[in-house]
Write an enzyme that holds these catalytic residues in place. Structure first.
Site, mmCIF file in Angstrom:
data_model
loop_
_atom_site.group_PDB
_atom_site.id
_atom_site.type_symbol
_atom_site.label_atom_id
_atom_site.label_comp_id
_atom_site.label_asym_id
_atom_site.label_seq_id
_atom_site.Cartn_x
_atom_site.Cartn_y
_atom_site.Cartn_z
ATOM 1 C CD GLU A 23 -4.048 0.127 3.006
ATOM 2 O OE1 GLU A 23 -5.229 0.083 3.374
ATOM 3 O OE2 GLU A 23 -3.264 -0.822 3.139
ATOM 4 C CB SER A 46 -7.112 -2.639 1.499
ATOM 5 O OG SER A 46 -7.624 -3.740 2.197
ATOM 6 N NE ARG A 84 -4.821 -0.032 7.434
ATOM 7 C CZ ARG A 84 -5.208 -0.297 8.680
ATOM 8 N NH1 ARG A 84 -4.709 0.359 9.704
ATOM 9 N NH2 ARG A 84 -6.049 -1.249 8.909
#
Ligand SMILES: Cc1cc2nc3c(=O)[nH]c(=O)nc-3n(C[C@H](O)[C@H](O)[C@H](O)COP(=O)(O)OP(=O)(O)OC[C@H]3O[C@@H](n4cnc5c(N)ncnc54)[C@H](O)[C@@H]3O)c2cc1C
Length: 345
Positions: free
Chosen positions: A337, A239, A161
């Protein structure tokens, strides 16, 4: 909106349905227009927010005091296994097309909202694949150098990520992405246990890409992770927290607080911990509500705005309560995130 418009509310442009007005808003329909608009704003000292599908953004209630450039460039060029795609193309439409053509490497990334140009930013990933596995290169406008450059994948700093684009957020504007997608009619090796189970194959086996796509979409729908106007659980930014990666000593400390905690041991000795497990075991079950903001009833990691009635401040109150609760119980600090605009966790 190819002309500048003042005071456009950003909430309808985000999947959370949150965010106040932009000082100015404009859509850019080609790479050249994106570069022109961003360069002109930079010369004028005007802050810029590059906006894709708004599916990984938390925009403050005050909005954005600058120019929002909505990426709307289109175009796909195919050269053998190499596919070069303009930043404004819809990501899932690209996946669907690749799958229909029997190309493999992105089928497990089916159903992820947003645009192609955003996929390298956080190295979009799911169900055992991420885009770093198939990206050959990224064409960017470098706002620091004021030039357009082609970065090969090895210069993109891809990690879980993460990428150089997230590291120096705002410096690079992605104009196009080149993917290398094998055309041998089979998916990449299935690398995610839950997906393998759904497909009825062993880990490492390959299946027709269309089967992988169908299975992933089914799994995602069950978790409210496919955008669906009729599913309040999908009013999220995906998320909200990344899975923490602990050093070996940090993992040993967590073992004392939570013996036998679930873990993925990484090749470099670090330990990845499922954020969802930490959240649930800190006392925040699916459906946990704080005012109008709620943890998805289907997926612990998604913070949602189910009735589209929350403010950004209220959503962040919930996210902070979760982060602080996990830190208190486990000594691990969860990190968001989605990208925060004009606010922070
Ligand atoms: C229901 C749901 C499920 C999701 N599932 C997943 C998942 O499984 N895996 C995953 O990784 N993510 C997931 N996400 C998060 C999100 O979809 C991805 O991160 C997606 O790539 C964001 O694309 P976007 O176009 O909406 O970006 P935006 O939200 O518009 O922008 C995100 C960031 O990228 C920047 N940006 C956008 N376009 C450009 C560009 N051309 N150049 C430079 N910067 C740019 C923006 O300024 C911002 O900082 C999910 C989100 C939702 C709502």
């Amino acid at each position: 909106m190819t002309e500048r418009v003042a005071g456009v509310r950003l909430a309808p442009y985000t999947t959370l349905g949150l965010g106040g007005p932009a000082r100015a808003f404009v859509a850019a329909e080609s790479a050249e227009q994106i570069v022109e608009l961003v360069a002109a704003a930079d010369r004028a000292g005007e802050p810029v927010l590059v906006l894709g599908g708004g599916s990984n953004l938390v925009v403050s209630d005050e909005g954005f005091d600058g120019l929002v450039v909505r990426v709307a460039s289109r175009g796909i060029e195919i050269d053998g296994d190499r596919i070069t795609v303009q930043a404004g193309e819809d990501w899932d439409a690209l996946v669907a097309r690749a799958v229909a053509e029997g190309r493999s490497g992105i089928e497990c990334l089916s159903g992820i909202p947003g645009l192609v140009g955003s996929t390298p930013i956080q190295n979009v990933g799911a169900y055992g694949q991420d885009v770093s596995q198939t990206i050959a290169g990224v064409r960017v406008y470098d706002r620091k150098g004021g030039d357009v450059r082609d970065l090969p994948a090895r210069e993109c700093g891809f990690a879980y990520r993460h990428s150089v684009f997230k590291e120096e957020l705002g410096r690079y504007v992605v104009l196009a992405v080149t993917y290398e997608l094998a055309g041998d009619g089979l998916s990449g090796p299935v690398a995610y246990k839950e997906l393998a189970g759904r497909l009825g194959v062993a880990l490492g086996e390959r299946v027709p890409p269309a089967e992988a796509r169908a299975a992933v979409l089914e799994l995602r729908r069950g978790k409210g992770m496919v955008l669906d106007a009729d599913d309040p659980d999908s009013r999220s930014a995906g998320s909200f927290f990344t899975n923490p990666i602990l050093t070996a000593p940090e993992a040993a400390e967590l073992e004392l607080r939570a013996p036998g905690f679930p873990r993925w041991d990484m090749p470099d000795g670090s330990v990845k911990v499922p954020a969802a497990w930490l959240i649930e075991n800190a006392g925040f079950p699916k459906g946990y509500r704080r005012g109008p903001a709620r943890i998805s009833t289907k997926h612990t990691l998604a913070m949602t705005n189910p009735e589209m009635s929350a403010t950004t401040a209220e959503l962040l109150d919930l996210a902070r309560e979760v982060r602080d609760g996990v830190r208190e119980k486990f000594g691990v600090t969860l990190v968001n995130e989605p990208v925060m605009v004009g606010t922070h966790l």
